[in-house]
Design a protein around this motif. Structure first.
Motif, PDB file in Angstrom:
ATOM      1  N   TYR A  47       0.801  -1.221   0.000  1.00  0.00           N
ATOM      2  CA  TYR A  47       0.000   0.000   0.000  1.00  0.00           C
ATOM      3  C   TYR A  47       0.840   1.279   0.000  1.00  0.00           C
ATOM      4  CZ  TYR A  47      -3.524  -3.450   0.894  1.00  0.00           C
ATOM      5  OH  TYR A  47      -4.330  -4.548   0.784  1.00  0.00           O
ATOM      6  N   VAL A  48       2.072   1.187  -0.462  1.00  0.00           N
ATOM      7  CA  VAL A  48       2.960   2.349  -0.516  1.00  0.00           C
ATOM      8  C   VAL A  48       2.321   3.483  -1.326  1.00  0.00           C
ATOM      9  CG1 VAL A  48       5.181   3.185  -1.387  1.00  0.00           C
ATOM     10  CG2 VAL A  48       5.083   1.063  -0.099  1.00  0.00           C
ATOM     11  N   SER A  49       1.665   3.147  -2.426  1.00  0.00           N
ATOM     12  CA  SER A  49       1.038   4.197  -3.247  1.00  0.00           C
ATOM     13  C   SER A  49      -0.113   4.875  -2.494  1.00  0.00           C
ATOM     14  CB  SER A  49       0.549   3.636  -4.581  1.00  0.00           C
ATOM     15  OG  SER A  49      -0.485   2.688  -4.372  1.00  0.00           O
ATOM     16  N   LYS A  50      -0.816   4.137  -1.659  1.00  0.00           N
ATOM     17  CA  LYS A  50      -1.893   4.729  -0.842  1.00  0.00           C
ATOM     18  C   LYS A  50      -1.299   5.669   0.203  1.00  0.00           C
ATOM     19  CE  LYS A  50      -5.363   2.106  -2.403  1.00  0.00           C
ATOM     20  NZ  LYS A  50      -6.117   2.629  -3.510  1.00  0.00           N
ATOM     21  N   PHE A  51      -0.192   5.265   0.816  1.00  0.00           N
ATOM     22  CA  PHE A  51       0.480   6.131   1.792  1.00  0.00           C
ATOM     23  C   PHE A  51       0.979   7.405   1.114  1.00  0.00           C
ATOM     24  CE2 PHE A  51       1.323   1.974   4.106  1.00  0.00           C
ATOM     25  CZ  PHE A  51       0.401   2.229   5.110  1.00  0.00           C
ATOM     26  N   GLN A  52       1.513   7.259  -0.101  1.00  0.00           N
ATOM     27  CA  GLN A  52       1.968   8.433  -0.850  1.00  0.00           C
ATOM     28  C   GLN A  52       0.793   9.355  -1.151  1.00  0.00           C
ATOM     29  OE1 GLN A  52       5.290   9.397  -1.831  1.00  0.00           O
ATOM     30  NE2 GLN A  52       4.065  11.253  -2.023  1.00  0.00           N
ATOM     31  N   ARG A  53      -0.367   8.792  -1.435  1.00  0.00           N
ATOM     32  CA  ARG A  53      -1.562   9.597  -1.712  1.00  0.00           C
ATOM     33  C   ARG A  53      -1.950  10.415  -0.481  1.00  0.00           C
ATOM     34  NH1 ARG A  53      -4.150  12.711  -4.862  1.00  0.00           N
ATOM     35  NH2 ARG A  53      -6.392  12.544  -4.814  1.00  0.00           N
ATOM     36  N   ILE A  54      -1.862   9.808   0.701  1.00  0.00           N
ATOM     37  CA  ILE A  54      -2.156  10.535   1.944  1.00  0.00           C
ATOM     38  C   ILE A  54      -1.193  11.707   2.095  1.00  0.00           C
ATOM     39  CG2 ILE A  54      -2.102  10.388   4.474  1.00  0.00           C
ATOM     40  CD1 ILE A  54      -3.216   7.508   4.169  1.00  0.00           C
ATOM     41  N   ILE A  55       0.084  11.479   1.830  1.00  0.00           N
ATOM     42  CA  ILE A  55       1.095  12.546   1.923  1.00  0.00           C
ATOM     43  C   ILE A  55       0.784  13.666   0.932  1.00  0.00           C
ATOM     44  CG2 ILE A  55       3.542  13.103   1.515  1.00  0.00           C
ATOM     45  CD1 ILE A  55       3.018  11.599   4.138  1.00  0.00           C
ATOM     46  N   ASP A  56       0.478  13.309  -0.309  1.00  0.00           N
ATOM     47  CA  ASP A  56       0.195  14.319  -1.332  1.00  0.00           C
ATOM     48  C   ASP A  56      -1.006  15.171  -0.944  1.00  0.00           C
ATOM     49  OD1 ASP A  56       2.313  13.298  -2.795  1.00  0.00           O
ATOM     50  OD2 ASP A  56       1.028  12.123  -4.146  1.00  0.00           O
ATOM     51  N   LEU A  57      -2.062  14.537  -0.467  1.00  0.00           N
ATOM     52  CA  LEU A  57      -3.260  15.283  -0.060  1.00  0.00           C
ATOM     53  C   LEU A  57      -2.987  16.140   1.175  1.00  0.00           C
ATOM     54  CD1 LEU A  57      -5.881  12.449  -0.635  1.00  0.00           C
ATOM     55  CD2 LEU A  57      -5.826  14.662  -1.830  1.00  0.00           C
ATOM     56  N   ALA A  58      -2.261  15.593   2.138  1.00  0.00           N
ATOM     57  CA  ALA A  58      -1.942  16.358   3.360  1.00  0.00           C
ATOM     58  C   ALA A  58      -1.107  17.585   3.011  1.00  0.00           C
ATOM     59  CB  ALA A  58      -1.201  15.476   4.362  1.00  0.00           C
TER      60      ALA A  58
END
Length: 191
Positions: A47-58
């Motif tokens: 789920y690395v891409s999902k974690f990256q998505r959280i970072i991008d949105l934050a």
């Protein structure tokens, strides 16, 4: 309709709310997908891409607020509901990609704020300690696959002495020798 398509119709406050909702959605989705009777920390790796998505949105949520600060003094913002601190802490703790987890710590530290019982500064200090403990005996960490199951921290409990600026972190991890037996540890941290 995605947030990208809504940019022209939403004001800044609505965009912030939409992004926070997306963070909550991604955070909840990963949490639901990982639930298992015997939690294996490497289950988070796909789920690395999902974690990256959280970072991008934050980053998008926090960036406009960063521009509002004109001097080196920061006031602590407080909101009652969970928005960013818990998801960013989870990314720093559960995502073993070194770049992504350090970006989560950076976002937690860049401006102090509180969400209910969650304090961004204390979450950042705790996350930094977890990262340090997980990576201390590893030669090189360039991806999540470089952090073996035995090195991964779980069941974190933290006690803070706010006046003394000290903390005690209790956690468990697998023993390196057999990769199966769980052991409990206690470590100190300063903030």
């Amino acid at each position: 309709m995605t947030i990208t398509n809504m940019k022209n119709t939403l004001d800044a406050r609505s965009m912030r709310g939409a992004r926070l909702l997306q963070i909550s959605h991604v955070f909840g989705l990963v949490s639901l997908l990982i639930q298992a009777p015997a939690l294996v920390e490497t289950n988070f790796d796909p789920y690395v891409s999902k974690f990256q998505r959280i970072i991008d949105l934050a980053r998008l949520v926090l960036e406009p607020q960063k521009q509002e600060v004109t001097d080196k003094t920061f006031k602590i913002e407080f909101v009652l509901d969970m928005q960013l601190v818990a998801p960013l802490y989870a990314v720093a703790h559960r995502c073993r990609d070194p770049v992504i987890r350090r970006e989560a710590v950076y976002l937690l530290k860049h401006r102090p704020w509180r969400e209910g019982l969650w304090d961004s500064s204390l979450a950042a200090v705790t996350a930094e300690k977890i990262i340090s403990l997980e990576e201390e005996s590893l030669v090189s960490v360039t991806s999540c696959h470089d952090v073996p199951e035995w090195a991964r921290i779980r069941n974190v409990d933290v006690e803070f002495d706010v006046e003394g600026r000290l903390g005690k972190i209790k956690y468990t991890r697998r023993r390196a020798e057999d990769n199966g037996t769980m052991e409990e540890y206690v470590d100190q941290m300063q903030w």
